[in-house]
Design a protein around this motif. Structure first.
Motif, mmCIF file in Angstrom:
data_model
loop_
_atom_site.group_PDB
_atom_site.id
_atom_site.type_symbol
_atom_site.label_atom_id
_atom_site.label_comp_id
_atom_site.label_asym_id
_atom_site.label_seq_id
_atom_site.Cartn_x
_atom_site.Cartn_y
_atom_site.Cartn_z
ATOM 1 N N ALA A 293 0.314 1.709 1.625
ATOM 2 C CA ALA A 293 1.234 1.041 2.547
ATOM 3 C C ALA A 293 2.694 1.259 2.163
ATOM 4 O O ALA A 293 3.591 0.651 2.760
ATOM 5 N N GLU B 268 -2.950 -5.763 4.975
ATOM 6 C CA GLU B 268 -2.829 -4.315 4.866
ATOM 7 C C GLU B 268 -3.192 -3.847 3.454
ATOM 8 O O GLU B 268 -3.946 -2.883 3.279
ATOM 9 N N ASN C 90 -6.569 -1.760 2.606
ATOM 10 C CA ASN C 90 -6.375 -0.436 1.996
ATOM 11 C C ASN C 90 -7.115 -0.310 0.668
ATOM 12 O O ASN C 90 -7.553 0.780 0.284
#
Length: 580
Positions: free
Chosen positions: A194, A482, A486
């Protein structure tokens, strides 16, 4: 010397109220200058190396509650913190539509016995936020004013970390940081995808010796219990107790300060306090009074210190005592990593806190909220304690495909133990800790209708989050999801929505409240000058987080310590000049 009831009849040079970060540092610096110092603490003495106080390296079954928290130890029966949000006989009240929780510590060392030891300097921008975004006010001092004191604190107390060259996350004098643990490596992987930075943490835990009085961390991950080797920082073990051994420092424990006493000219003459042992009132005299009782407690003492010269409370001619109260924002999210189910068992305890963290990395000009936050990562194979099996059914629900069939008698007994062993070390999560916008309308005042069991009028709180904090919490959760996704984690629980302010913690729950006696150049809009000296009373000083004009996206302790050292140097200088 330690006293419980017998006050000295002789005046002290300085009386310090509170033994936490600010009060502890003041006791060290002022006593080393040869001054006679009295430290007044509302709780009892505490030394984690003494057997009667030791909770480190104890098993959950040694507790009658298996480690579960109590009213006076809300973080767990073996946690070092003695106090809490709800103390018997010590109430506080709230105004309409206010939800504020006030944590009080009742022990020598104050809140420094329980904290994450996250030791971050404020950066240059953090002192001048109003000039950047037009909200709130700038501090009357800047980073360059505090840098020499941050340097001294780093070298004296010790902090591990790494030099990163980040402008608003200033580097210091660092000890070697510990390596990331497995769950942190997965978090780093998720953050990297990210484009979110992750760097070694900056915690005041000794990975190398700094002096002969303190040991080095032996990686038991129990810093929250207070270290019997004094390898982590707490005010009692690193500041106050050493000061008592070396200088003229008397400690008065179990003593609730009622007010600062004054003479006819309005000058502070000392304090009056109630002994918890006999419930009688006593008085001490001094040339200088230093308040370090915590932002709200110091404000309470000042507001209760009324006289003909100070009709609204000492130092309160501006009406600003108690105003601009603000706490850090907070939100949390966790997940379970299928790759870590049935993981190999080994000792990965490390320090009692995060080995890596994410400093604020974005430009607020491109966002819909004004201030930033940092991210703290947690997880690993910590020792299971009370309550660890309560969420097992929830975990099965979210990871049924990866987890496989539950044990035939899952939920209790042998099956529950088996499931816990399989899942232990596979949960991980993160917490955001951010900066809120100081508001005049967020404040504490004296509730004239309520007193505590010592007969002292209590505080009444008024507090509301603004849209900036709520939008910041939403951004936190978007970021958390996120990173976790991930990393390959299965998210636990539902993402909070607007009905819960996106999971934004109740004000006061992060225990970073600041700003009730803020400093400034204008006596009409501030309580203290840039040296933390009361505008209205030249021999009264405040050395806790009350003087903060604004909170940063960093924990406040390192700045409290640096400010207290700076203020103490100023007090010594002014006494020598006979200005106070």
């Amino acid at each position: 010397m330690s006293f419980q009831i017998k006050p000295s009849s002789e005046p002290y040079d300085v009386i310090i109220v509170g033994s936490g970060a600010g009060g502890g540092m003041a006791s060290k610096i002022l006593s080393e200058a040869g001054l006679a110092v009295a430290v007044i603490e509302a709780g009892g003495d505490f030394d984690p190396a003494k057997e009667e106080d030791r909770t480190q390296m104890r098993y959950p079954w040694e507790s009658p509650r298996r480690g579960s928290g109590t009213r006076i130890r809300p973080f767990g029966d073996f946690d070092a913190a003695i106090g809490g949000w709800d103390i018997e006989g010590e109430p506080y009240t709230r105004g309409k539509d206010t939800n504020f929780d006030w944590f009080r510590s009742r022990m020598v060392g104050g809140r420094t016995n329980h904290w994450g030891r996250i030791s971050l300097r404020f950066g240059p921008n953090d002192f001048k936020r109003a000039s950047i975004d037009g909200l709130g006010h700038d501090w009357p001092i800047g980073y360059d004013d505090l840098k020499p004191y941050y340097d001294k604190v780093d070298k004296f107390i010790g902090v591990f970390g790494s030099k990163e060259g980040i402008y608003n996350e200033p580097d210091g004098f660092f000890l070697p940081p510990p390596k990331p643990r497995l769950h942190e490596l997965f978090m780093m992987k998720g953050a990297k995808k990210a484009s979110i930075p992750v760097i070694p943490s900056r915690l005041s835990i000794l990975t190398k010796p700094v002096n002969k009085e303190r040991g080095v961390c032996f990686f038991c991950a129990q810093c929250n219990r207070a270290c019997q080797a004094y390898a982590d920082f707490s005010s009692g073990t690193c500041l106050l107790h050493p000061a008592m051994k070396k200088g003229k420092v008397d400690l008065y424990t179990n003593s609730m300060v009622r007010k600062v006493t004054t003479d006819d000219s309005g000058k502070a003459t000392g304090v009056s306090f109630i002994s918890k042992l006999d419930m009688k009132e006593y008085k001490l005299k001094a040339r200088v009074v230093v308040l370090g009782a915590s932002a709200c407690e110091s404000a309470r003492i000042m507001l209760n210190s009324k006289s003909k010269t100070h009709p609204d409370g000492i130092g309160n001619s501006s009406g600003m005592v108690g105003r601009y109260l603000h706490d850090s924002t907070g939100a949390d999210r966790m997940g379970i990593l299928p790759d870590l189910i049935d993981r190999e068992r080994y000792n990965e305890d490390g320090v009692g806190g995060m080995h890596v963290y994410t400093p604020w990395w974005l430009d607020n000009k491109k966002l819909d909220f004004a201030r930033g936050y940092h991210i703290e990562y947690w997880g690993g194979m910590g020792m299971p304690s009370y309550g660890v099996g309560f969420s097992m059914d929830t975990m099965r629900k979210y990871i049924k495909d990866e987890f496989g069939s539950p044990s035939p008698n899952g939920g209790y007994g042998e099956g529950l133990k088996k499931d816990i062993r399989r899942i232990q070390g596979s949960t991980l999560g993160m917490s955001g800790r951010g900066e809120s916008i100081p508001q005049y309308s967020n404040y504490c005042e004296i509730d004239s209708n309520v007193v505590d069991k010592y007969g002292i009028p209590v505080l009444k709180f008024h507090y509301q989050w603004t849209d900036h904090e709520i939008k910041q919490a939403k951004h936190m959760h978007d970021t958390f999801e996120e990173i976790l996704t991930n990393a390959g984690a299965v998210l636990l629980g539902n993402k909070p929505g607007p009905e819960s302010k996106y999971g934004l913690a109740t004000p006061g729950r992060i225990i970073h409240e600041v700003g009730t006696t803020r400093m400034g150049n204008d006596p009409a809009t501030s309580v203290l000058n840039s040296n933390c000296q009361a505008h209205d009373c030249g021999n009264l000083f405040v050395v806790d987080a009350g003087p903060f004009v604004s909170q940063a996206d960093k924990n406040p302790t390192w700045t409290i310590l640096a400010l207290s050292w700076r203020t103490s140097d100023y007090i010594v200088s002014e006494l020598k000049k006979k200005n106070i």
